[in-house]
Enzyme design. Structure first.
Site, PDB file in Angstrom:
ATOM      1  N   SER A 154       0.846  -1.191   0.000  1.00 35.57           N
ATOM      2  CA  SER A 154       0.000   0.000   0.000  1.00 35.57           C
ATOM      3  C   SER A 154       0.887   1.249   0.000  1.00 35.57           C
ATOM      4  CB  SER A 154      -0.963  -0.043   1.193  1.00 35.57           C
ATOM      5  OG  SER A 154      -1.999   0.902   1.068  1.00 35.57           O
ATOM      6  N   ARG A 224     -12.152   7.434   8.373  1.00 36.80           N
ATOM      7  CA  ARG A 224     -11.788   6.033   8.590  1.00 36.80           C
ATOM      8  C   ARG A 224     -12.890   5.090   8.097  1.00 36.80           C
ATOM      9  NH1 ARG A 224      -7.371   2.872   8.893  1.00 36.80           N
ATOM     10  NH2 ARG A 224      -7.581   1.180  10.393  1.00 36.80           N
ATOM     11  N   ASP A 311      -8.880  -6.963  -4.173  1.00 39.98           N
ATOM     12  CA  ASP A 311      -8.553  -5.576  -3.823  1.00 39.98           C
ATOM     13  C   ASP A 311      -9.297  -4.613  -4.747  1.00 39.98           C
ATOM     14  OD1 ASP A 311      -7.405  -3.135  -3.146  1.00 39.98           O
ATOM     15  OD2 ASP A 311      -5.360  -3.922  -3.088  1.00 39.98           O
ATOM     16  N   HIS A 341      -8.192  -5.276  -0.023  1.00 41.22           N
ATOM     17  CA  HIS A 341      -6.858  -4.666   0.075  1.00 41.22           C
ATOM     18  C   HIS A 341      -6.114  -5.130   1.324  1.00 41.22           C
ATOM     19  CE1 HIS A 341      -3.754  -1.679  -0.527  1.00 41.22           C
ATOM     20  NE2 HIS A 341      -4.006  -1.110   0.638  1.00 41.22           N
ATOM     21  N   ASP A 342      -6.817  -5.313   2.424  1.00 39.65           N
ATOM     22  CA  ASP A 342      -6.167  -5.719   3.670  1.00 39.65           C
ATOM     23  C   ASP A 342      -5.551  -7.107   3.611  1.00 39.65           C
ATOM     24  OD1 ASP A 342      -6.506  -3.351   4.976  1.00 39.65           O
ATOM     25  OD2 ASP A 342      -8.109  -4.026   6.309  1.00 39.65           O
TER      26      ASP A 342
END
Length: 359
Positions: A154, A224, A311, A341-342
């Site tokens: 990332s 967030r 992702d 993505h994580d």
């Protein structure tokens, strides 16, 4: 997680427990700036076994180890680094710095300026290239002239790529995870409402809230929530939460996002969030270098490029560009994960295989 109201900033500040941090003083546009870092293992004579690990947007130098005094969260890659692990600290000397402009020990907006007040809105804009220049100074101070490997995902992958393009003679091996050669219009668009949410919060106070009782918690929380949706995948959210409703009337997925919003307010700084997000928006490894393809052709490090199949923030097409145009890359590796993505953080066994291949 604490149920007490968060402080104006969740940044590490002078007087807080040191944890495993060390510091190196920096030269440059920020007077008195220093970079915080942590290390594991023993540096070989000549520094030939040093590995640089680059953290993502809300990460920090605590890549390994439990939560504790000075470290609000456990190591974010704890299963991959240590004795006998993929990055074996019996063999390698691992260095993880907190990025310039961050909020966990390295100088950033929440840090104290020479006049005794927080830098706040006065902190200069720093992009990926300036952040890597600070890390070059760290490497010089540690006596490391060439990294055995630079690893990042990332935002950390953006810095790892910049290392390999800007200083190819200083990087022997390179792992790029779930990152692009340049931020796309869609990624900048996802970031835009996050930045607006923080700046629209009355607690933002023009960026000079650090020495006051109230910070832009609500705005940071909205940012967030938006970001976290992009970090995960739709199938995963559907499987985990569906349309389940809690006794308080909230959908379970809303409660999940609320939890992550509140958690971040206790451990991060809103001004750092803005500064680092804008650094990511500005990332373009080809700018001033003849374009992306020309820039990527500079890489001489043995390179593994990998992306996550689910992702939706940094899709595989962006890693295809890296794998195609970096001359030392051998195709694209695909991490299979429902986590979006994580997955670059959570898929320990697949990441371990990639690291062993690289090292």
């Amino acid at each position: 997680m604490s149920t007490a109201p968060p402080p104006a900033t969740g940044a590490w500040r002078e007087g807080d427990p040191l944890g495993g941090r060390r510091w190196v003083q920096l030269e440059g546009p920020v007077p008195g700036a220093r970079i915080a870092y942590e290390t594991w293992g023993t540096l070989a004579p000549g520094g030939s076994n040093a590995v640089l690990v680059e953290h993502a947007l809300t990460g920090d130098s605590h890549v390994v180890g439990p939560a504790g005094p000075g470290h609000p969260t456990p190591g974010w890659w704890d299963g991959l680094i240590g004795p006998g692990r993929a990055v074996d600290t019996d063999r390698y000397f691992v260095v993880c710095p907190n990025v310039l402009g961050g909020c966990q020990g390295t100088t950033g907006p929440a840090s104290t300026a020479p006049d005794g007040r927080a830098w706040g809105s006065r902190f200069p804009s720093v992009g990926i290239r300036e952040q890597v220049a600070a890390e070059v100074a760290l490497a010089d101070a540690l006596g490391i002239t060439r990294w055995a490997a630079v690893l990042g995902g990332s935002m950390g992958g953006m810095r790892a790529l910049e290392w390999a393009v800007a200083t190819p003679d200083r990087v022997a091996a390179l792992l790029l995870l779930a990152c692009p050669a340049a931020a796309s219009a869609e990624q900048i668009a996802w970031a835009s409402p996050q930045l607006h949410a923080i700046r629209a919060d009355p607690g933002w106070q023009g960026g000079d809230y650090h020495d006051t009782p109230t910070g832009p918690w609500d705005g940071l929380g909205v940012a967030r929530r938006i970001a976290h949706v992009t970090y995960r995948s739709e199938p995963e959210l559907a499987t985990r939460f569906g349309r389940d409703v809690q006794p308080d009337g909230r959908f379970s997925v809303e409660s999940y996002l609320d939890h992550h919003a509140a958690k971040l307010a206790h451990r991060f700084d809103a001004a750092s969030y803005i500064l680092l997000t804008e650094a990511m928006n500005g990332h373009d490894v080809g700018k001033g270098r003849g374009g992306v393809e020309a820039a990527l052709s500079r890489v001489t490090a043995r390179t593994v490029v990998a992306g996550v199949d689910s992702d939706r923030l940094y899709p595989l097409a962006q890693q295809e560009v890296l794998a195609t145009h970096i001359p030392t890359a051998d195709g694209l590796r695909v991490i299979t994960s429902p986590s979006g993505h994580d997955g670059f953080l959570t898929e320990t066994s697949q990441l371990s295989a990639l690291l062993k291949e690289l090292l």
